[in-house]
Enzyme design. Structure first.
Site, mmCIF file in Angstrom:
data_model
loop_
_atom_site.group_PDB
_atom_site.id
_atom_site.type_symbol
_atom_site.label_atom_id
_atom_site.label_comp_id
_atom_site.label_asym_id
_atom_site.label_seq_id
_atom_site.Cartn_x
_atom_site.Cartn_y
_atom_site.Cartn_z
ATOM 1 N N LYS A 46 0.839 -1.201 0.000
ATOM 2 C CA LYS A 46 0.000 0.000 0.000
ATOM 3 C C LYS A 46 0.876 1.253 0.000
ATOM 4 O O LYS A 46 0.631 2.206 -0.748
ATOM 5 C CB LYS A 46 -0.951 -0.019 1.212
ATOM 6 C CG LYS A 46 -2.058 -1.056 1.057
ATOM 7 C CD LYS A 46 -2.832 -1.356 2.329
ATOM 8 C CE LYS A 46 -3.813 -2.510 2.070
ATOM 9 N NZ LYS A 46 -4.575 -2.934 3.245
ATOM 10 N N GLN A 52 -4.771 -1.594 9.390
ATOM 11 C CA GLN A 52 -4.694 -2.940 8.816
ATOM 12 C C GLN A 52 -5.331 -3.968 9.750
ATOM 13 O O GLN A 52 -5.041 -4.004 10.941
ATOM 14 C CB GLN A 52 -3.222 -3.293 8.525
ATOM 15 C CG GLN A 52 -3.018 -4.586 7.755
ATOM 16 C CD GLN A 52 -3.575 -4.557 6.339
ATOM 17 O OE1 GLN A 52 -3.696 -3.507 5.708
ATOM 18 N NE2 GLN A 52 -3.937 -5.709 5.819
ATOM 19 N N ASP A 73 -11.182 2.585 3.716
ATOM 20 C CA ASP A 73 -11.490 1.158 3.625
ATOM 21 C C ASP A 73 -12.989 0.934 3.437
ATOM 22 O O ASP A 73 -13.412 -0.188 3.123
ATOM 23 C CB ASP A 73 -11.068 0.454 4.925
ATOM 24 C CG ASP A 73 -9.750 -0.274 4.800
ATOM 25 O OD1 ASP A 73 -9.455 -0.768 3.696
ATOM 26 O OD2 ASP A 73 -9.029 -0.352 5.803
HETATM 27 N N1 GUN Z 1 -6.902 -6.940 5.947
HETATM 28 C C1 GUN Z 1 -7.216 -7.702 4.875
HETATM 29 N N2 GUN Z 1 -7.804 -6.950 3.914
HETATM 30 C C2 GUN Z 1 -7.874 -5.697 4.402
HETATM 31 C C3 GUN Z 1 -8.365 -4.476 3.865
HETATM 32 O O1 GUN Z 1 -8.895 -4.388 2.754
HETATM 33 N N3 GUN Z 1 -8.236 -3.389 4.672
HETATM 34 C C4 GUN Z 1 -7.689 -3.465 5.908
HETATM 35 N N4 GUN Z 1 -7.633 -2.344 6.625
HETATM 36 N N5 GUN Z 1 -7.223 -4.579 6.428
HETATM 37 C C5 GUN Z 1 -7.310 -5.686 5.667
#
Ligand code: GUN
Length: 290
Positions: free
Chosen positions: A59, A103, A126
């Site tokens: 990311k 996350q 998100d």
């Molecule tokens: N963990 C697995 N997929 C995601 C996601 O799309 N966003 C976040 N914040 N954590 C994750």
């Protein structure tokens, strides 16, 4: 008819290139403005789960590629929920930050819902905050979760008709299944959400014009689940015993039956990150133009 491979890798690159151009333009426009603020994303990781570290690094790398400023925060596994919420509250009022991503999964002693709820919904890139979930369910503009949004954008970029189609989604998670159902419904598909307790799952899947696998079980969807010519979207990311990344779809088998299919890797995964970048830019525009 030959099977179309839906390359999330290529489509996501096109999205990121477009975004990069918009941000470059922004930088030119604000060249002489000493108070100029540019899109910023805060990425929080709690603990050091290796899979999460890979996602978080990808990311941050994407932010760099498109010109989004990224702010990194790593909290120890032993951090308290209050400490995490305190950090989120500081980021909520930080004018350099337009997107906040925490996350998941969080350590067991933290309540995911309370943490997500603490994020300003306008910075919830998100799309996990209850306000965004609610807005999505009533078909209003909002920040939409990146993976389902990425699935929809792939279908649109490939000019795949959604209106009136039977769409079966295997998986009812808050992150993928439920928001994708809302998106597909808004596109006038007839949507069924199936899951591990669904009766006659195989027969149901065989009715799908668009079949989405978001189950979390490597190679679960075999050729006999798929109607000839159907579009198959594989959301799964599973690490097999041989350490290879595989989807929820048995790709080699299903490729022979499907009309179009997303590969793993190189399908939904890169789209998820591109949508995160897009959501951050969208949040930036809404926060700075209001
Ligand atoms: N963990 C697995 N997929 C995601 C996601 O799309 N966003 C976040 N914040 N954590 C994750």
């Amino acid at each position: 008819m030959a099977t179309t491979i839906i390359s999330g890798k290529e489509i996501s690159k096109a999205f990121k290139d477009r975004l990069k151009k918009s941000i470059e333009l922004l930088k030119i426009q604000k060249e002489n403005d000493p108070n100029a603020v540019f899109p910023g994303l805060a990425v929080i990781q709690v603990g050091s789960d290796p899979a999460s570290s890979i996602y978080v690094n990808n990311k941050k790398k994407s932010c760099e590629e498109v010109g989004i400023v990224s702010f990194s925060y790593t909290l120890d596994d032993s951090a308290t929920e209050s400490e995490l919420i305190e950090l989120i509250e500081a980021l909520n009022v930080d004018p350099r930050v337009h997107g906040i991503l925490c996350q998941l999964p969080l350590p067991k002693h933290m309540d995911e819902f309370s943490v997500i709820n603490a994020i300003d919904h306008r910075k919830d890139v998100d799309g996990f905050h209850p306000v965004n979930k609610g807005l999505l369910s009533i078909g209003r503009d909002c920040l939409v979760s990146c993976t389902p949004l990425g699935c929809l954008m792939m279908l649109k970029e490939m000019n795949i008709d959604i209106c009136g189609k039977n769409c079966v989604i295997i998986g009812r998670s808050n992150i993928v299944g439920k928001p994708l159902a809302a998106l597909m419904l808004a596109e006038n598909a007839t949507v069924t959400i199936a899951h591990s307790k669904t009766n006659n799952l195989k027969a149901l899947c065989q009715t799908a014009d668009i079949l989405v696998a978001a189950i979390g079980r490597s190679g679960f969807v075999t050729a006999d689940y798929v109607k000839p010519g159907a579009v198959v979207i594989d959301v799964g990311i599973n690490r097999d015993p041989d350490n290879k990344v595989r989807g929820d779809v048995n790709y080699d088998e299903v490729f022979e039956v499907a009309g179009a299919i997303t590969p793993v890797p190189g399908g939904v995964g890169p789209m998820t990150i591109a949508m995160l970048m897009q959501n951050t830019y969208q949040a930036y525009l809404s926060l700075t133009q209001s």
